[in-house]
Write a protein that holds these residues in place. Structure first.
Motif, PDB file in Angstrom:
ATOM      1  N   THR A  90       0.836  -1.200   0.000  1.00 23.64           N
ATOM      2  CA  THR A  90       0.000   0.000   0.000  1.00 23.64           C
ATOM      3  C   THR A  90       0.869   1.249   0.000  1.00 23.64           C
ATOM      4  N   TYR A 126      -3.131   0.678  11.689  1.00 25.12           N
ATOM      5  CA  TYR A 126      -2.279   0.359  10.538  1.00 25.12           C
ATOM      6  C   TYR A 126      -0.832   0.581  10.938  1.00 25.12           C
ATOM      7  N   VAL A 150      -7.526   2.042  14.444  1.00 24.47           N
ATOM      8  CA  VAL A 150      -8.646   2.055  13.512  1.00 24.47           C
ATOM      9  C   VAL A 150      -9.777   1.172  14.038  1.00 24.47           C
ATOM     10  N   PRO A 165     -20.894   3.562   8.131  1.00 24.18           N
ATOM     11  CA  PRO A 165     -20.517   4.701   7.293  1.00 24.18           C
ATOM     12  C   PRO A 165     -19.127   4.488   6.671  1.00 24.18           C
ATOM     13  N   SER A 166     -18.811   5.288   5.661  1.00 26.03           N
ATOM     14  CA  SER A 166     -17.521   5.196   5.002  1.00 26.03           C
ATOM     15  C   SER A 166     -16.404   5.499   6.007  1.00 26.03           C
ATOM     16  N   GLY A 167     -15.348   4.705   5.945  1.00 24.52           N
ATOM     17  CA  GLY A 167     -14.213   4.923   6.841  1.00 24.52           C
ATOM     18  C   GLY A 167     -14.415   4.348   8.228  1.00 24.52           C
ATOM     19  N   ALA A 168     -15.505   3.589   8.427  1.00 25.26           N
ATOM     20  CA  ALA A 168     -15.809   3.070   9.766  1.00 25.26           C
ATOM     21  C   ALA A 168     -14.855   1.960  10.170  1.00 25.26           C
ATOM     22  N   GLY A 169     -14.299   1.243   9.171  1.00 25.09           N
ATOM     23  CA  GLY A 169     -13.364   0.164   9.493  1.00 25.09           C
ATOM     24  C   GLY A 169     -13.812  -1.204   8.988  1.00 25.09           C
ATOM     25  N   LYS A 170     -14.787  -1.233   8.099  1.00 18.95           N
ATOM     26  CA  LYS A 170     -15.320  -2.517   7.606  1.00 18.95           C
ATOM     27  C   LYS A 170     -14.249  -3.287   6.823  1.00 18.95           C
ATOM     28  N   THR A 171     -13.625  -2.589   5.866  1.00 15.01           N
ATOM     29  CA  THR A 171     -12.598  -3.257   5.057  1.00 15.01           C
ATOM     30  C   THR A 171     -11.465  -3.735   5.954  1.00 15.01           C
ATOM     31  N   THR A 172     -11.117  -2.908   6.921  1.00 11.65           N
ATOM     32  CA  THR A 172     -10.021  -3.272   7.821  1.00 11.65           C
ATOM     33  C   THR A 172     -10.342  -4.581   8.542  1.00 11.65           C
ATOM     34  N   TYR A 211      -3.019  -8.198   7.642  1.00  9.79           N
ATOM     35  CA  TYR A 211      -2.353  -7.426   8.693  1.00  9.79           C
ATOM     36  C   TYR A 211      -2.499  -8.220   9.988  1.00  9.79           C
TER      37      TYR A 211
HETATM   38  N1  LIG Z   1      -3.542   1.139   4.396  1.00  8.64           N
HETATM   39  C1  LIG Z   1      -3.963   2.004   5.296  1.00  8.64           C
HETATM   40  N2  LIG Z   1      -3.077   2.681   6.045  1.00  8.64           N
HETATM   41  C2  LIG Z   1      -3.485   3.553   6.994  1.00  8.64           C
HETATM   42  N3  LIG Z   1      -4.778   3.819   7.249  1.00  8.64           N
HETATM   43  C3  LIG Z   1      -5.723   3.191   6.534  1.00  8.64           C
HETATM   44  C4  LIG Z   1      -5.369   2.247   5.505  1.00  8.64           C
HETATM   45  N4  LIG Z   1      -6.511   1.777   4.968  1.00  8.64           N
HETATM   46  C5  LIG Z   1      -7.525   2.381   5.611  1.00  8.64           C
HETATM   47  N5  LIG Z   1      -7.064   3.227   6.553  1.00  8.64           N
HETATM   48  C6  LIG Z   1      -7.876   4.043   7.479  1.00  8.64           C
HETATM   49  O1  LIG Z   1      -8.593   3.171   8.319  1.00  8.64           O
HETATM   50  C7  LIG Z   1      -9.914   3.657   8.546  1.00  8.64           C
HETATM   51  C8  LIG Z   1     -10.921   2.572   8.204  1.00  8.64           C
HETATM   52  O2  LIG Z   1     -10.868   2.324   6.813  1.00  8.64           O
HETATM   53  P1  LIG Z   1     -11.678   1.169   6.102  1.00  8.64           P
HETATM   54  O3  LIG Z   1     -11.230   1.114   4.715  1.00  8.64           O
HETATM   55  O4  LIG Z   1     -11.579  -0.063   6.920  1.00  8.64           O
HETATM   56  O5  LIG Z   1     -13.176   1.734   6.188  1.00  8.64           O
HETATM   57  P2  LIG Z   1     -14.487   1.197   5.493  1.00  8.64           P
HETATM   58  O6  LIG Z   1     -15.491   1.117   6.547  1.00  8.64           O
HETATM   59  O7  LIG Z   1     -14.205  -0.051   4.743  1.00  8.64           O
HETATM   60  O8  LIG Z   1     -14.823   2.375   4.499  1.00  8.64           O
HETATM   61  P3  LIG Z   1     -15.479   2.335   3.027  1.00  8.64           P
HETATM   62  O9  LIG Z   1     -16.886   1.887   3.191  1.00  8.64           O
HETATM   63  O10 LIG Z   1     -15.384   3.758   2.586  1.00  8.64           O
HETATM   64  O11 LIG Z   1     -14.634   1.418   2.228  1.00  8.64           O
HETATM   65  C9  LIG Z   1     -10.051   4.910   7.705  1.00  8.64           C
HETATM   66  O12 LIG Z   1      -9.888   6.001   8.582  1.00  8.64           O
HETATM   67  C10 LIG Z   1      -8.916   4.838   6.729  1.00  8.64           C
HETATM   68  O13 LIG Z   1      -8.444   6.115   6.426  1.00  8.64           O
END
Ligand SMILES: Nc1ncnc2c1ncn2[C@@H]1O[C@H](COP(=O)(O)OP(=O)(O)OP(=O)(O)O)[C@@H](O)[C@H]1O
Length: 631
Positions: free
Chosen positions: A134, A376, A402, A421-428, A437
């Motif tokens: 990344t 992260y 996160v 919501p967007s940025g909540a942490g779902k993908t993480t 990770y």
């Molecule tokens: N590779 C990374 N390095 C540092 N911070 C990250 C990284 N990827 C995501 N983040 C941060 O982690 C937080 C959660 O991100 P994540 O992608 O998990 O959200 P999300 O719920 O999946 O959002 P979306 O629905 O917009 O995809 C965000 O604040 C994002 O900026």
């Protein structure tokens, strides 16, 4: 080889970046370089022998010329003339043979070294955690794999031949000349310091210019690669910045031109001096030597031998004056390669890791996140500053957490939907399942095992991902599918394509499974790409599936095809789905509402709606209503 042109070798040195020369030789790096050369020691010994023998040949021809003139021509001995002429031809033949042999040996050593280093770097980079990729600029990384590895090899073989061949040649030629006539030799040598002074002066300037030229070219290259891809070109068009881009590009191109002109000028200057000095020295040899011949203190043959030897001294002397640059350049290239090899991965398999076992044909495996906290990784630990995309301003600053205290269980065969919501942490959350990770706190368990205690291969076998933009290699559809299961038969591939509702499309393509897809291949639509990714997942048949549902609206028909394909893919498997569709949350066994890195609500669709909290709000705004209007 012995007839090496001083000019070419000297020129290569001048273009070498001298920034390396200031640095110190690190014994540890030297030891590692020697270690890298150990597997090639036999070839190295052969190369050394050939190089020394070839260097010794440098003086043979001039000495034969001496005999030819003195004992043959001057003495009127035709027999001697013939004999010596044949010998000169013989030496030329041996020299040529040594040249070929030396070239072959050096290529074997050099290419072998490149191969070893490339394999090591590729293997190491492959095993880096996702965090590395990344942050890393692909271009810089690929260049490290290509250029530095090649640079290290080239410098290595150059150092070898430079040091060995030039020292032997210079020594032998110098001694021979002194033995022939010390007066003439010393007189000529007075001229050579001039050559060094000029070449150092030009070299210092050229080093700066060469670096400027490289930077300038890299700058131009970057501008083009960034803009000449679909994403960049689109941005350019959408913001109508063509004129500014033209001006910016023209400025950079002008800089490259100016530097190029200055380099050309210095090159000419250097070339002239390189020709002038030996020419003046030759004039001296003939002038003084001719005088000594007339006075009977020198034979004509000796004079001619001296003149020939003089020209053969130039290359080795020039080469030797640059040994330090060669050594340092080699070490810098090696250091840059070692730097990548030494970068630890953020995700490492434990020495005592065991394969993750699960009953074949089981209806999914249990997934559990137990009080998981995650931030992260700090960029300083994940990649090298020189390989980063961004300026690295955030290096060493650490990252904010996160995820906080995330706990949930997906029982075998269950579907758990993540909304928020967007940025909540779902993908993480989804990234932690296959250990892309590592968690900072708590534990992720798959089939009851802590993911850090099992082998990475076995974990990757258990978990399958379908992301919104699933990647396909630039290869055939068949090869992309077999990436998931190399031993899949054509029947199994067609069955997977059928189940993923994409078989009809593949059949309609003129080349069927042999159609090339990926970046430069057949353009798949979003829906097609996702269905192909689902087919790939079905072939892999993992008991645990992580899915990021498409947010984009597909046309009605593909929409339905993707939904059907997903239903097949998830059937009988444990699944963790980042949900964007109403139909998914409705059928999910459990919905987790994520906000600010925490699970703030959990339950089924009716339960959460009744609660009237965040889910009830999101429900109306974030989820696509894709339920058929049958009510
Ligand atoms: N590779 C990374 N390095 C540092 N911070 C990250 C990284 N990827 C995501 N983040 C941060 O982690 C937080 C959660 O991100 P994540 O992608 O998990 O959200 P999300 O719920 O999946 O959002 P979306 O629905 O917009 O995809 C965000 O604040 C994002 O900026």
């Amino acid at each position: 080889m012995s007839g090496m042109t001083g000019m070419g070798a000297a020129w290569r040195h001048l273009r070498t970046d001298r920034s390396a020369v200031g640095s110190r030789v690190d014994p540890a790096v030297v030891r590692r370089v020697l270690g890298a050369a150990v597997p090639h020691r036999r070839l190295l010994a052969g190369f050394g022998t050939v190089t020394v023998l070839d260097a010794l040949l440098v003086v043979v021809t001039p000495l034969l010329v001496q005999r030819l003139v003195d004992d043959g021509i001057v003495a009127g001995e035709v027999g001697v003339i013939v004999w010596v002429a044949v010998a000169i031809a013989g030496v030329a033949l041996v020299d040529a043979a040594f040249g070929v042999l030396g070239g072959w040996l050096s290529a074997r050593i050099g290419e072998g070294l490149i191969r070893d280093l490339r394999i090591q770097v590729f293997g190491h980079v492959q095993r880096q955690g996702l965090a590395f990729f990344t942050r890393t600029q692909t271009g810089a990384l690929v260049s490290r794999l290509n250029n530095d590895v090649v640079g290290a090899q080239r410098a290595f073989t150059t150092v070898l031949s430079n040091v060995v061949a030039n020292s032997v040649s210079a020594l032998v030629v110098g001694i021979t000349m002194l033995a022939l006539s010390w007066q003439v030799t010393l007189l000529c040598l007075v001229m050579f310091p001039l050559l060094f002074v000029v070449s150092r002066w030009v070299g210092a300037r050229l080093a700066v210019l060469t670096r400027e030229q490289m930077d300038g070219n890299a700058d131009l290259g970057n501008v083009m690669t960034e803009r000449f891809n679909v994403g960049g070109a689109m941005l350019l068009k959408l913001f109508g910045r063509r004129t500014e881009e033209d001006v910016n590009f023209a400025l950079k191109a002008t800089r490259v031109r100016d530097v190029g002109v200055r380099i050309a000028l210095l090159t000419r200057l250097f070339a002239s001096v390189m020709l002038l000095v030996p020419a003046l020295a030759t004039a001296l040899v003939y002038g003084v030597g001719g005088y000594l011949v007339v006075r009977g203190e020198l034979t004509l043959g000796t004079l001619l031998a001296l003149a020939t030897l003089l020209l053969r001294l130039l290359g080795p002397l020039q080469g030797l004056s640059n040994v330090r640059i060669d050594v340092m350049t080699a070490l810098v290239s090696f250091e840059r390669v070692f730097e990548v090899l030494d970068l630890p991965s953020t995700v490492v398999e434990r020495a005592d890791a065991v394969p993750l076992q699960f009953a074949a044909g089981s209806r999914g495996v249990r997934l559990e996140l137990d009080h998981v906290g995650f931030a992260y990784p700090d960029p300083a630990t994940t990649t090298l500053a020189s390989l980063e995309t961004v300026g690295g301003a955030d290096r060493g600053r650490g990252s904010e957490p996160v995820l906080h205290d995330v706990t949930f269980v997906a029982e075998p065969g269950e579907t758990v939907a993540l909304v928020g919501p967007s940025g909540a942490g779902k993908t993480t959350i989804t990234h932690l399942v296959a250990r892309l990770y590592d968690v900072d706190r708590g534990t992720v368990r798959v089939a009851g095992h802590d993911v850090r205690a099992v082998t990475l291969d076995s974990l990757e076998d258990v978990v399958g991902y379908v992301t919104q933009d699933s990647h396909m290699f630039h290869d055939t559809i068949g090869a992309n599918l077999r990436y998931a299961r190399p031993d899949a038969t054509d029947e199994q591939i067609w069955a997977a394509l059928e189940a993923a509702r994409i078989a009809r499309l593949v059949r309609s393509l003129p080349q069927g499974l042999e159609t090339v897809v990926g970046d430069r291949g057949y353009r798949l639509s979003g829906g097609e790409r996702q269905r192909l990714a689902i087919a790939r997942l079905l072939l892999k048949a993992p008991p645990l599936v992580v899915l990021d549902e498409a947010t984009a609206h597909l046309d009605g028909e593909s929409e339905q095809a993707v939904q059907e394909a997903l239903a097949t893919a998830l059937d009988g498997r444990t699944s963790l789905v980042i949900a964007h569709r109403l139909s998914t949350v409705r059928s999910a066994d459990q919905i987790l509402v994520v906000d600010g890195g925490r699970i703030v609500e959990a339950g089924t669709h009716p339960e959460l709606l009744a609660r009237g909290g965040l889910y009830a709000q999101l429900h109306g705004t974030q989820l696509v209503d894709d339920t058929p209007v049958t009510r």
